[in-house]
Every structure is written in C-alpha cells, then in structure tokens.
Motif scaffolding. Sequence first.
Motif, PDB file in Angstrom:
ATOM      1  N   VAL A  11       0.847  -1.195   0.000  1.00 34.58           N
ATOM      2  CA  VAL A  11       0.000   0.000   0.000  1.00 34.58           C
ATOM      3  C   VAL A  11       0.883   1.245   0.000  1.00 34.58           C
ATOM      4  N   PRO A  63      -5.433  -0.007  -2.945  1.00 35.91           N
ATOM      5  CA  PRO A  63      -6.277  -1.201  -2.810  1.00 35.91           C
ATOM      6  C   PRO A  63      -7.715  -0.940  -3.264  1.00 35.91           C
ATOM      7  N   TYR A 113      -7.339   2.924  -8.292  1.00 36.37           N
ATOM      8  CA  TYR A 113      -7.603   1.644  -7.645  1.00 36.37           C
ATOM      9  C   TYR A 113      -6.984   0.546  -8.506  1.00 36.37           C
ATOM     10  N   ARG A 115      -5.947  -3.970  -8.436  1.00 36.50           N
ATOM     11  CA  ARG A 115      -5.825  -5.243  -7.733  1.00 36.50           C
ATOM     12  C   ARG A 115      -4.365  -5.534  -7.395  1.00 36.50           C
ATOM     13  N   VAL A 117      -1.479  -3.828  -5.839  1.00 35.75           N
ATOM     14  CA  VAL A 117      -1.241  -2.647  -5.009  1.00 35.75           C
ATOM     15  C   VAL A 117       0.252  -2.341  -4.949  1.00 35.75           C
TER      16      VAL A 117
END
Length: 156
Positions: A11, A63, A113, A115, A117
Amino acid sequence: MDCFSIFIPGVPHPWDVAYNKVTDRFYNPSSIFKRKARELIKSKYEAPLMQGEIHLCFRFQMPMPKGSDEQFHNPHLKKPDLTNLQKLYEDALQGVVFENDCCVTYCQSLKIYSRQVGVKIEVLNPKFFMFLDIEELEDRLDSDREIYKNIRCKDF
C-alpha cells in the motif's frame, strides 16, 4: 544509466509529519515506509547518481474497495492526497537515484484503484535523449523495449 523503472509492492504511504505533545517535537511517522522503499530502490539501482534535470512518473495503485467489482484504472478520490504520496517516494529516490529532488523539473502522477497494489516509479534524465538523432534513437528503441517504456511513461 539515464532511465530507471521500479515497482514497489504494498500500500503506498504518504509523507507525513506529526507532533508529539509529550516530547514537544515533530516527527515523521512515515519514516519506516520511506526507509523500506529506499532499501528496495538501492537493491535495484546500481548505477551512479543521475545528474542534471530529472523527470518522474508515478502510478500509485491503491487497494480496491471491499466488495468492489470496479475495473482497474478507476481514479482513487480519497486520502491520502497525491502530493504527499509523491513527496515520500521522491525523498526515497533522493541520494540513491539522483542527488537532490530539487532537480526534478517534471512530474506526472496518477492515483488509481488496482488489484496489484503498489507504486510504479519511472525516472528519466531527458538530456540524454536530446542529443540522440532519430535513427540512433530508433535503433536503441528496437534493441531495448525497457527504454521505450521509460521514455514514454507508457503505462500511465
């Protein structure tokens, strides 16, 4: 080396400053993330520091919201803000890839966004490409597709 590209998984974290009332001092709670990013960059970048003008491209892949069926590349419109994300990773690059972030004259950033990250970073020294003639540049592009990706920041 006049181009460098890296993906830092995990992240993305923003640069941050906080105040500790007990010690009456400011501190940087994001310093752990910056140190980890810098260590990964050092492990991948083995060339001398880039000199002169620097261009950066960032893609912050955040995320996906829980229960979301949204597609890849939808904009991330929540905190953290883009400039604070940039600052942490610019600081992590400083002293490893280039001498000082004051040499950054151009920056392109995107917060989406995803998938997958993490942070995709492209660093380019544009002066290297200014002195190549078209035929030489085409030869280089044909022989090394990674340079092509770095020049165009194609993934953004």
